[in-house]
Design a protein around this motif. Structure first.
Motif, PDB file in Angstrom:
ATOM      1  N   SER B  82      -6.129  11.990 -47.859  1.00  0.00           N
ATOM      2  CA  SER B  82      -6.415  11.436 -49.185  1.00  0.00           C
ATOM      3  C   SER B  82      -5.273  10.507 -49.552  1.00  0.00           C
ATOM      4  O   SER B  82      -4.166  10.615 -49.025  1.00  0.00           O
ATOM      5  N   ALA B  83      -5.553   9.631 -50.492  1.00  0.00           N
ATOM      6  CA  ALA B  83      -4.528   8.681 -50.905  1.00  0.00           C
ATOM      7  C   ALA B  83      -3.338   9.416 -51.534  1.00  0.00           C
ATOM      8  O   ALA B  83      -2.208   8.951 -51.468  1.00  0.00           O
ATOM      9  N   GLY B  84      -3.633  10.579 -52.121  1.00  0.00           N
ATOM     10  CA  GLY B  84      -2.579  11.340 -52.790  1.00  0.00           C
ATOM     11  C   GLY B  84      -1.420  11.663 -51.875  1.00  0.00           C
ATOM     12  O   GLY B  84      -0.248  11.563 -52.256  1.00  0.00           O
ATOM     13  N   ILE B  85      -1.749  12.035 -50.640  1.00  0.00           N
ATOM     14  CA  ILE B  85      -0.703  12.389 -49.686  1.00  0.00           C
ATOM     15  C   ILE B  85       0.177  11.175 -49.398  1.00  0.00           C
ATOM     16  O   ILE B  85       1.392  11.277 -49.305  1.00  0.00           O
ATOM     17  N   LEU B  86      -0.479  10.043 -49.300  1.00  0.00           N
ATOM     18  CA  LEU B  86       0.256   8.798 -49.042  1.00  0.00           C
ATOM     19  C   LEU B  86       1.254   8.531 -50.180  1.00  0.00           C
ATOM     20  O   LEU B  86       2.433   8.301 -49.949  1.00  0.00           O
ATOM     21  N   PHE B  87       0.750   8.599 -51.406  1.00  0.00           N
ATOM     22  CA  PHE B  87       1.605   8.333 -52.566  1.00  0.00           C
ATOM     23  C   PHE B  87       2.775   9.314 -52.597  1.00  0.00           C
ATOM     24  O   PHE B  87       3.916   8.936 -52.856  1.00  0.00           O
ATOM     25  N   GLU B  88       2.438  10.568 -52.345  1.00  0.00           N
ATOM     26  CA  GLU B  88       3.448  11.615 -52.409  1.00  0.00           C
ATOM     27  C   GLU B  88       4.583  11.330 -51.431  1.00  0.00           C
ATOM     28  O   GLU B  88       5.761  11.419 -51.781  1.00  0.00           O
ATOM     29  N   GLN B  89       4.193  10.958 -50.202  1.00  0.00           N
ATOM     30  CA  GLN B  89       5.223  10.726 -49.184  1.00  0.00           C
ATOM     31  C   GLN B  89       6.113   9.555 -49.551  1.00  0.00           C
ATOM     32  O   GLN B  89       7.323   9.599 -49.341  1.00  0.00           O
ATOM     33  N   VAL B  90       5.508   8.512 -50.120  1.00  0.00           N
ATOM     34  CA  VAL B  90       6.309   7.349 -50.505  1.00  0.00           C
ATOM     35  C   VAL B  90       7.290   7.723 -51.607  1.00  0.00           C
ATOM     36  O   VAL B  90       8.488   7.427 -51.527  1.00  0.00           O
ATOM     37  N   LEU B  91       6.793   8.419 -52.615  1.00  0.00           N
ATOM     38  CA  LEU B  91       7.659   8.785 -53.737  1.00  0.00           C
ATOM     39  C   LEU B  91       8.775   9.712 -53.283  1.00  0.00           C
ATOM     40  O   LEU B  91       9.930   9.571 -53.689  1.00  0.00           O
ATOM     41  N   LEU B  92       8.425  10.655 -52.419  1.00  0.00           N
ATOM     42  CA  LEU B  92       9.435  11.603 -51.918  1.00  0.00           C
ATOM     43  C   LEU B  92      10.555  10.868 -51.198  1.00  0.00           C
ATOM     44  O   LEU B  92      11.733  11.172 -51.380  1.00  0.00           O
ATOM     45  N   ALA B  93      10.146   9.900 -50.387  1.00  0.00           N
ATOM     46  CA  ALA B  93      11.157   9.209 -49.582  1.00  0.00           C
ATOM     47  C   ALA B  93      12.087   8.373 -50.457  1.00  0.00           C
ATOM     48  O   ALA B  93      13.263   8.226 -50.140  1.00  0.00           O
ATOM     49  N   PHE B  94      11.578   7.843 -51.542  1.00  0.00           N
ATOM     50  CA  PHE B  94      12.405   6.957 -52.355  1.00  0.00           C
ATOM     51  C   PHE B  94      13.149   7.680 -53.470  1.00  0.00           C
ATOM     52  O   PHE B  94      14.287   7.358 -53.778  1.00  0.00           O
ATOM     53  N   PHE B  95      12.511   8.645 -54.081  1.00  0.00           N
ATOM     54  CA  PHE B  95      13.078   9.181 -55.315  1.00  0.00           C
ATOM     55  C   PHE B  95      13.376  10.675 -55.264  1.00  0.00           C
ATOM     56  O   PHE B  95      13.647  11.285 -56.285  1.00  0.00           O
ATOM     57  N   GLY B  96      13.279  11.283 -54.085  1.00  0.00           N
ATOM     58  CA  GLY B  96      13.658  12.678 -53.994  1.00  0.00           C
ATOM     59  C   GLY B  96      12.555  13.627 -54.409  1.00  0.00           C
ATOM     60  O   GLY B  96      11.478  13.221 -54.818  1.00  0.00           O
ATOM     61  N   SER B  97      12.871  14.911 -54.308  1.00  0.00           N
ATOM     62  CA  SER B  97      11.824  15.927 -54.339  1.00  0.00           C
ATOM     63  C   SER B  97      11.175  16.097 -55.713  1.00  0.00           C
ATOM     64  O   SER B  97      10.036  16.535 -55.803  1.00  0.00           O
ATOM     65  N   SER B  98      11.886  15.763 -56.763  1.00  0.00           N
ATOM     66  CA  SER B  98      11.310  16.052 -58.080  1.00  0.00           C
ATOM     67  C   SER B  98      10.337  14.959 -58.523  1.00  0.00           C
ATOM     68  O   SER B  98       9.681  15.094 -59.542  1.00  0.00           O
ATOM     69  N   SER B  99      10.263  13.888 -57.720  1.00  0.00           N
ATOM     70  CA  SER B  99       9.514  12.723 -58.179  1.00  0.00           C
ATOM     71  C   SER B  99       8.014  12.953 -58.197  1.00  0.00           C
ATOM     72  O   SER B  99       7.286  12.291 -58.929  1.00  0.00           O
ATOM     73  N   THR B 100       7.539  13.897 -57.372  1.00  0.00           N
ATOM     74  CA  THR B 100       6.089  14.041 -57.266  1.00  0.00           C
ATOM     75  C   THR B 100       5.522  14.985 -58.311  1.00  0.00           C
ATOM     76  O   THR B 100       4.322  15.204 -58.347  1.00  0.00           O
ATOM     77  N   ASP B 101       6.400  15.546 -59.134  1.00  0.00           N
ATOM     78  CA  ASP B 101       5.912  16.524 -60.113  1.00  0.00           C
ATOM     79  C   ASP B 101       4.902  15.927 -61.071  1.00  0.00           C
ATOM     80  O   ASP B 101       3.925  16.562 -61.450  1.00  0.00           O
ATOM     81  N   SER B 102       5.167  14.675 -61.450  1.00  0.00           N
ATOM     82  CA  SER B 102       4.305  14.095 -62.473  1.00  0.00           C
ATOM     83  C   SER B 102       3.037  13.481 -61.890  1.00  0.00           C
ATOM     84  O   SER B 102       2.218  12.960 -62.632  1.00  0.00           O
TER      85      SER B 102
END
Lengths: 506, 471
Positions: B82-102
């Protein structure tokens, strides 16, 4: 929450206030008149709002970075003015890359002055006089629609009255894929989400009602004008019932809150996409951005795009560079390259790509864009991707492509299956080949499958879906000339294969 | 194209190291580095890198970004159901683990862009951020707005950001109907034969000299190069066959210098490997076992299911009948299956203008009646089909009846039905009927000539004599 000023007396809990307010709205039907006062408050013209909100977001970051750059420049200027070649070039790269790769706004609208004036006039009327309007900017991809809009907005924001009042809502058809998301985004950009608050009411209908109320309650003189920009406008027409478009254009038709709707699209037939009720509410004002540029002005824009601004740090270097750019535009071979490019496309974006590729070859040892750089860049830009892929095929795969080419010739482009291709290939092996071995059928099948993976051949869909793989009908996605040209350049192509390809029939 | 040697903004030793680590890709590294510019300068919003499998697209891009320590996110689109996984991985790589909470549960591109902008405001980019999307052709199958969205992501999030797409397929096949932001195209050409030789010769065997290994690679390429240019596959084949190549050396029959002898020894093995290992007919462990036991590779060949199908007697005949019905024109049945077919002129019968044989065009569908008629005429008449035989068949068939097709239950002969439907479930026959033709189901035979010849050999039936194409 700068944008809309809430009545001060409600102070403390904005959310609580909103909830109370909206429960009231929801329960007491027809009490619209009662709370109309509050609602119009939301959209009231702000006398002197906080400056942060003044600039629409999207322009803010540009101005910031530029300010910073200026700051650094002035600091350096104090120290020394003659930079080393490396520093100069790095500065050049920074400046030009911002122009070519990032939507850095040019100084003025080149080649679209009349459109610029038209749009600016239109939006000014909304911003200053509170007139509602709707307009479509239509032009091919990369023609500068967004740039035009951004330029106009930048100029608009310099008008004091507009800057104070106007509320900007930017939507993009790629992002707001349905009306619910679009609505949420609008509420967010109008800084109303505190008022809406997900828990108070979340359904699409309620959100819409709220926004419409907010927009309708205003009137020409007292409300802040709202400017909607819809990028990829045609995609909004695919939303269900075109609810958003209908409502936006409806408001722009009636004397309610002044609203300007600016749509950007690359589809000339965009009006056909609109439903009748939506279409009739649109002002039918269209600004076309079809470039009428001739080659001379094209050359000028190339020169403009590459030359350095007068406030560049190292004056001597910038003069040299600008002279170099001027010479480049006069150079015969460079002109030929640009002419070729001009004849194939006039849009800014592909030009930027070409110049970017040329610019990336500028180094300390090569401190100016030479005609050869431009030539090389154009070679990269225009290289045939399919031919490149063909060059990487193995001999066996290439033979299959040639066999398919022959089948196409014989059967006049009718689809064929693997068995026929293999048969053709076998004929070649038996009769003419010296360099190609006879491969086992499974090996050939594998090569065929690889071609299919690369989408050089495409299976015909339909009835054949359930038949065996070797009998599935496929079509070759390559052109006759494409194959022949690729073959000419194929590294170490055996001559018998070449001859087979050139021969008329298998 | 000449390679610009100097790349300002990057540590020169590191670039040098990179060039050594990624052999034969110096031009590509140079072009990429030149495009990227200094770390804090803008790069083109989207770059599309294409080239054949194993030409170092991902390897070079990732190696470059990793070694030069640039902020980057590498996402393989195969992993993204799903696209969600893609977004999650990008955010994680750039902004660290707390970024995907929102990020909401089923995020849209708009959610991703909104959150990215928020976070980007908090942590603005000091250097260009890179998003690498591997196997980008799969993006086409996701939401329609995803590919155009990523191509102009720099504009949408207003960050110093570049999206790099990697794919084996040319860009023309990606372009949506209404067009989109055109990425900068970059081609990674295949390794040439010389380069392949150079790279493959890197992994030498510790107990043999590099020269020997290099000459071995030369032989290997001589056999496989015209079929396969995939470095990964060649490497696998090289590793697999080296043992065999060294056998004469170990046995003391040859010295390292006897290149001709070694070549004579290995060449047939490589050719066999092409017919089995290269096609993935056998797994490499089985292959190695067979090599050590000196078994004939021909035994190995039949690891595919089709060569091991064991069918009941009547099913075999039914299959033969089906094959004949599929590949012979109906008008020739009289000639083949009637004892007293009267006079049919041979010239008339063999219409030579029908040039394309049915074995080129594939099987034709036929009705059940025709199948049964042919079946009765080819099956040995002395063994009359009795109920008990069919009961036996059907009981055997019930074991596979789980996937019985539901809409052929109007067949007149239920016993045949079982046998036939087992063939259908085995995918040897293909049911052609549509819903409107329940009474007369149509079938198609789905086996190859080799297979049917093997089957008919087991029952002593010379099928070639009955095939129109082979008269």
């Amino acid at each position: 929450m700068g944008g809309v000023s809430f009545p001060r007396e409600h102070g403390g809990g904005v959310k609580a206030w909103a909830r109370g307010r909206w429960e009231e709205v929801l329960t007491v039907r027809g009490a619209a008149a009662a709370q109309s006062g509050e609602l119009s408050c939301l959209m009231k013209r702000a006398p002197a709002d906080d400056p942060a909100r003044g600039a629409p977001h999207g322009l803010g970051s540009h101005t910031d970075s530029r300010k910073e750059a200026v700051f650094i420049m002035s600091k350096r200027k104090a120290k020394d003015i003659n930079l080393t070649a490396g520093e100069c070039l790095s500065e050049v790269q920074r400046l030009l890359r911002e122009r070519l790769c990032h939507q850095h706004l040019p100084i003025g609208p080149v080649g679209m002055e009349s459109q610029y004036k038209h749009l600016l006039e239109l939006l000014k009327r909304t911003a200053v006089h509170g007139e509602s309007n709707s307009v479509l900017i239509v032009g091919p991809r990369g023609a500068g629609k967004t740039m035009l809009l951004n330029l106009v907005l930048k100029e608009l924001m310099e008008v004091d009255e507009a800057k104070k009042n106007i509320l900007l809502v930017r939507l993009n058809g790629l992002l707001q894929t349905d009306d619910r998301i679009a609505l949420k985004e609008i509420t967010r950009q109008l800084n109303l989400e505190n008022v809406v608050g997900d828990k108070v009411f979340g359904s699409f209908a309620e959100n819409l009602v709220f926004l419409l109320e907010a927009l309708k309650k205003g009137d020409r003189s007292s409300s802040r004008p709202v400017l909607f920009t819809l990028d990829e406008f045609d995609l909004f027409a695919h939303h269900k019932n075109q609810t958003l478009l209908y409502n936006l254009l409806d408001i722009s038709q009636s004397a309610q809150t002044p609203v300007a709707v600016v749509g950007l699209t690359c589809r000339l037939d965009v009006l056909e996409l609109l439903e009748k009720r939506v279409k009739s509410r649109f002002s039918h004002r269209q600004i076309h951005l079809l470039s009428t540029m001739d080659f001379q002005s094209f050359l000028c824009s190339v020169e403009l795009q590459l030359s350095l601004p007068p406030d560049f740090l190292d004056r001597r270097f910038s003069e040299d560079w600008n002279a170099g750019v001027k010479a480049l535009c006069k150079d015969k071979s460079a002109e030929a390259v640009l002419k070729k490019h001009f004849n194939s496309s006039k849009d800014f974006r592909s030009l930027n790509m070409l110049l970017m590729l040329a610019l990336s070859r500028v180094t300390v040892s090569n401190p100016a864009i030479r005609p050869t750089d431009l030539l090389e860049a154009s070679r990269l830009c225009t290289s045939d991707a399919k031919a490149n892929i063909l060059h990487g095929l193995s001999i066996l795969e290439l033979c299959l492509v040639i066999a398919m080419k022959h089948l196409n010739d014989i059967y006049d482009g009718e689809p064929f299956n693997f068995q026929m291709v293999h048969n053709e290939f076998k004929k070649f092996i038996q009769r003419k080949s010296h360099s190609v071995h006879n491969f086992e059928k499974p090996v050939v099948v594998k090569a065929f499958e690889h071609l299919q993976e690369l989408e050089l051949i495409k299976p015909m869909d339909g009835s054949t879906a359930r038949s065996q793989k070797v009998y599935q009908l496929v079509k070759l996605m390559l052109d006759h000339t494409q194959i022949m040209e690729a073959l000419q350049k194929y590294p170490q192509c055996p001559t018998d294969v070449k001859q087979w390809a050139a021969s008329a029939f298998g | 194209m000449s390679v610009p040697l100097h790349h300002p903004g990057y540590d020169e030793d590191r670039v040098q190291l990179l060039m050594e680590k990624l052999p034969c890709r110096e031009t590509q590294i140079g072009t990429l580095l030149a495009l990227m510019g200094e770390p804090e300068q803008y790069c083109y919003p989207s770059i599309f890198i294409y080239g054949h499998r194993a030409t170092g697209k991902s390897h070079v891009t990732q190696g470059l970004l990793r070694e030069l320590e640039l902020p980057h996110a590498v996402v393989s689109c195969v992993e993204c159901v799903s696209a969600g996984i893609l977004f999650e991985q990008v955010l994680l790589a750039f902004f660290g683990s707390s970024s995907t909470d929102s990020l909401p549960r089923n995020p849209f591109l708009s959610d991703f862009v909104r959150i990215y902008r928020q976070l980007c405001g908090q942590f603005p980019a000091t250097q260009t951020r890179y998003i690498v999307l591997d196997k980008a052709e799969l993006l086409r199958d996701m939401d329609a707005n995803l590919l155009p969205g990523f191509l102009r992501l720099q504009e949408l999030v207003e960050d110093n950001l570049t999206v790099i797409l990697l794919s084996e397929i040319v860009w023309d096949k990606f372009r949506p109907n209404t067009g989109c932001y055109e990425p900068l195209l970059l081609h990674f050409p295949n390794y040439s034969k010389v380069e392949l030789q150079q790279i493959l010769a890197w992994d030498t065997h510790p107990s043999y000299s590099p020269e020997l290994y290099s000459s071995y690679i030369n032989i290997l390429l001589g056999v496989f190069f015209s079929v396969c240019r995939d470095l990964r596959e060649l490497r696998h084949l090289a590793a697999l066959n080296f043992q065999k190549f060294c056998e004469p050396l170990e046995a003391g029959e040859a010295k390292e210098k006897d290149s001709h002898k070694l070549w004579r020894n290995i060449e047939p093995h490589l050719k066999k490997a092409m017919q089995t290992v290269y096609l993935r007919d056998v797994c490499s462990v089985q292959w190695e076992e067979a090599q050590s036991e000196e078994r004939e590779v021909a035994d190995l060949k039949g690891f595919s299911v089709h060569d091991h199908v064991e069918l009941p007697y009547y099913s075999k005949y039914l299959l033969i009948a089906a094959y004949l019905a599929s590949y012979n024109p109906a008008r020739t049945d009289r000639r083949f299956f009637l004892k007293h077919h009267g006079k049919i002129k041979k010239t008339n019968f063999l219409k030579k203008h029908e040039k394309t044989s049915n074995h080129l065009l594939g099987p034709k569908p036929f009705p059940l009646d025709r199948l049964l008629a042919i079946f009765y005429s080819v099956v040995d008449s002395r063994v009359a089909p009795t109920a008990s035989v069919f009961a036996q068949i059907s009981s055997l068939v019930t074991l596979q009846l789980l996937t019985l097709m539901s809409h052929d239950d109007q067949l007149d002969a239920p016993k045949y039905k079982c046998a036939i439907s087992s063939l259908v479930t085995l995918q040897l026959l293909t049911l052609m009927s549509h819903d409107d033709q329940l009474d007369a189901p149509k079938y198609k035979c789905a086996v190859s000539l080799d297979f049917i010849r093997a089957i008919s050999r087991t029952v002593g039936f010379d099928i070639l004599r009955y095939l129109y194409d082979f008269l």
